[in-house]
Scaffold this motif. Structure first.
Motif, PDB file in Angstrom:
ATOM      1  N   GLU A  27      43.880  36.339  38.732  1.00  0.00           N
ATOM      2  CA  GLU A  27      42.884  37.160  37.710  1.00  0.00           C
ATOM      3  C   GLU A  27      42.929  39.166  38.237  1.00  0.00           C
ATOM      4  OE1 GLU A  27      40.419  36.766  35.139  1.00  0.00           O
ATOM      5  OE2 GLU A  27      41.841  35.549  35.061  1.00  0.00           O
ATOM      6  N   LEU A  28      43.627  38.858  39.369  1.00  0.00           N
ATOM      7  CA  LEU A  28      43.957  40.500  39.824  1.00  0.00           C
ATOM      8  C   LEU A  28      45.508  41.001  40.068  1.00  0.00           C
ATOM      9  CD1 LEU A  28      41.524  40.225  43.610  1.00  0.00           C
ATOM     10  CD2 LEU A  28      40.450  41.450  40.186  1.00  0.00           C
ATOM     11  N   GLY A  29      46.510  40.029  39.894  1.00  0.00           N
ATOM     12  CA  GLY A  29      47.475  40.175  40.222  1.00  0.00           C
ATOM     13  C   GLY A  29      48.205  40.627  40.811  1.00  0.00           C
ATOM     14  N   LYS A  46      43.070  49.406  43.175  1.00  0.00           N
ATOM     15  CA  LYS A  46      43.540  48.617  41.744  1.00  0.00           C
ATOM     16  C   LYS A  46      42.969  47.294  42.069  1.00  0.00           C
ATOM     17  CE  LYS A  46      47.981  46.804  39.427  1.00  0.00           C
ATOM     18  NZ  LYS A  46      49.373  46.380  39.517  1.00  0.00           N
ATOM     19  N   MET A  47      43.161  47.096  42.816  1.00  0.00           N
ATOM     20  CA  MET A  47      42.030  45.359  42.699  1.00  0.00           C
ATOM     21  C   MET A  47      40.522  46.426  42.660  1.00  0.00           C
ATOM     22  SD  MET A  47      43.173  42.806  45.705  1.00  0.00           S
ATOM     23  CE  MET A  47      43.561  43.758  46.854  1.00  0.00           C
ATOM     24  N   SER A  50      40.529  46.262  38.711  1.00  0.00           N
ATOM     25  CA  SER A  50      40.018  45.329  38.031  1.00  0.00           C
ATOM     26  C   SER A  50      38.419  44.547  38.203  1.00  0.00           C
ATOM     27  CB  SER A  50      41.343  44.090  38.772  1.00  0.00           C
ATOM     28  OG  SER A  50      42.495  44.730  38.255  1.00  0.00           O
ATOM     29  N   VAL A  53      36.434  46.047  35.631  1.00  0.00           N
ATOM     30  CA  VAL A  53      36.799  45.755  34.761  1.00  0.00           C
ATOM     31  C   VAL A  53      36.331  45.010  33.733  1.00  0.00           C
ATOM     32  CG1 VAL A  53      38.351  46.391  33.012  1.00  0.00           C
ATOM     33  CG2 VAL A  53      38.520  47.861  34.507  1.00  0.00           C
ATOM     34  N   LYS A  54      36.779  43.717  34.706  1.00  0.00           N
ATOM     35  CA  LYS A  54      36.500  42.618  34.440  1.00  0.00           C
ATOM     36  C   LYS A  54      35.686  42.085  34.511  1.00  0.00           C
ATOM     37  CE  LYS A  54      41.688  41.080  35.287  1.00  0.00           C
ATOM     38  NZ  LYS A  54      42.210  39.615  34.296  1.00  0.00           N
TER      39      LYS A  54
END
Length: 256
Positions: A27-29, A46-47, A50, A53-54
């Motif tokens: 989910e977090l890439g 970046k996390m 994420s 947003v998610k």
């Protein structure tokens, strides 16, 4: 070496979301969340984006700068996206059968979708001054209250604040139409959906995944089984006979 508070909260968040480390990483890439949860790797910017947003996670909560886990958002609109009226501008009741329910969540705001659905007007005072919609029941998760094939007539709910845990609701998610009871959790972005059939365990969903909520007001059933006085008397007699047998059996055990 003590783990950073962010590692504890990151791990707690993953568990609340019901995800494995591998699923959360996807989910977090990233490749894995194990090192973050052990406190060996810091949570990157970046996390954080994420997570915000998610899942609407408050970054300050992760670093123990706030007790509020989720970011404040404007109240989510759960009102109907489309209403159907007749030539006199009186609102009609749209019927959504089990087949139409499969495409209902994806077409909430599409007026053409509603043109394909049957509508009717119910000239009863209780069904005025509110938006009503009919939904057909699929599955047995709400037995004994609702049977497969039954219809419920439900009124549109204006906000989550109006939810009553003792009532039943039609819950429209991004990809499903469900009939459940709703239990809200204080200070949480999760709500619990509850079936009346005990074979189906409760489960949590994110409140922001709800598109519409309709409160069940009445039902139309084709499983009506009238209970006349003779049947009631017979049931009572059978119960009394069973009780006598149990008493006799218990007395025999005591005498022995």
């Amino acid at each position: 070496m003590e783990k950073d508070i962010s590692a504890f909260r990151f791990s707690a968040l993953r568990k609340e979301l019901g995800l494995t480390q591998s699923e959360f990483a996807n989910e977090l890439g990233i490749s894995t969340t194990a090192d973050i949860e052990r406190g060996k790797t810091k949570i990157s910017g970046k996390m954080l984006v994420s997570l915000q947003v998610k899942y609407r996670i408050n970054p300050l909560w992760l670093f123990d700068e706030s007790d509020q886990m989720y970011i404040d958002q404007k109240p989510i609109s759960i009102l109907p996206k489309v209403v159907v009226v007749d030539k006199n501008d009186s609102e009609n009741i749209v019927l959504v059968n089990t087949k139409a329910a499969a495409g209902y969540p994806q077409n909430l705001a599409n007026p053409e979708f509603y043109d394909s659905l049957p509508v009717f007007d119910l000239p009863i005072p209780e069904y005025r001054n509110s938006s009503y919609r009919g939904f057909q029941i699929e599955g047995d998760s709400m037995l004994p209250s609702l049977h497969p094939g039954d219809w419920v007539l439900a009124s549109a709910l204006e906000s989550m604040d109006s939810v009553n845990p003792n009532r039943m609701y039609v819950v429209i998610l991004d990809d499903a139409v469900l009939v459940k009871k709703i239990m809200q959790k204080p200070l949480s972005n999760n709500i619990t959906l509850i079936s009346t059939n005990e074979s189906y365990p409760p489960y949590d969903i994110k409140a922001f995944n709800i598109q519409e909520i309709w409160e069940v007001k009445s039902k139309l059933t084709f499983n009506f089984e009238p209970m006349n006085s003779n049947n009631l008397l017979m049931d009572l007699q059978n119960s009394m006979e069973e009780l006598k047998k149990q008493i006799s059996s218990n007395q025999g055990t005591l005498n022995a």
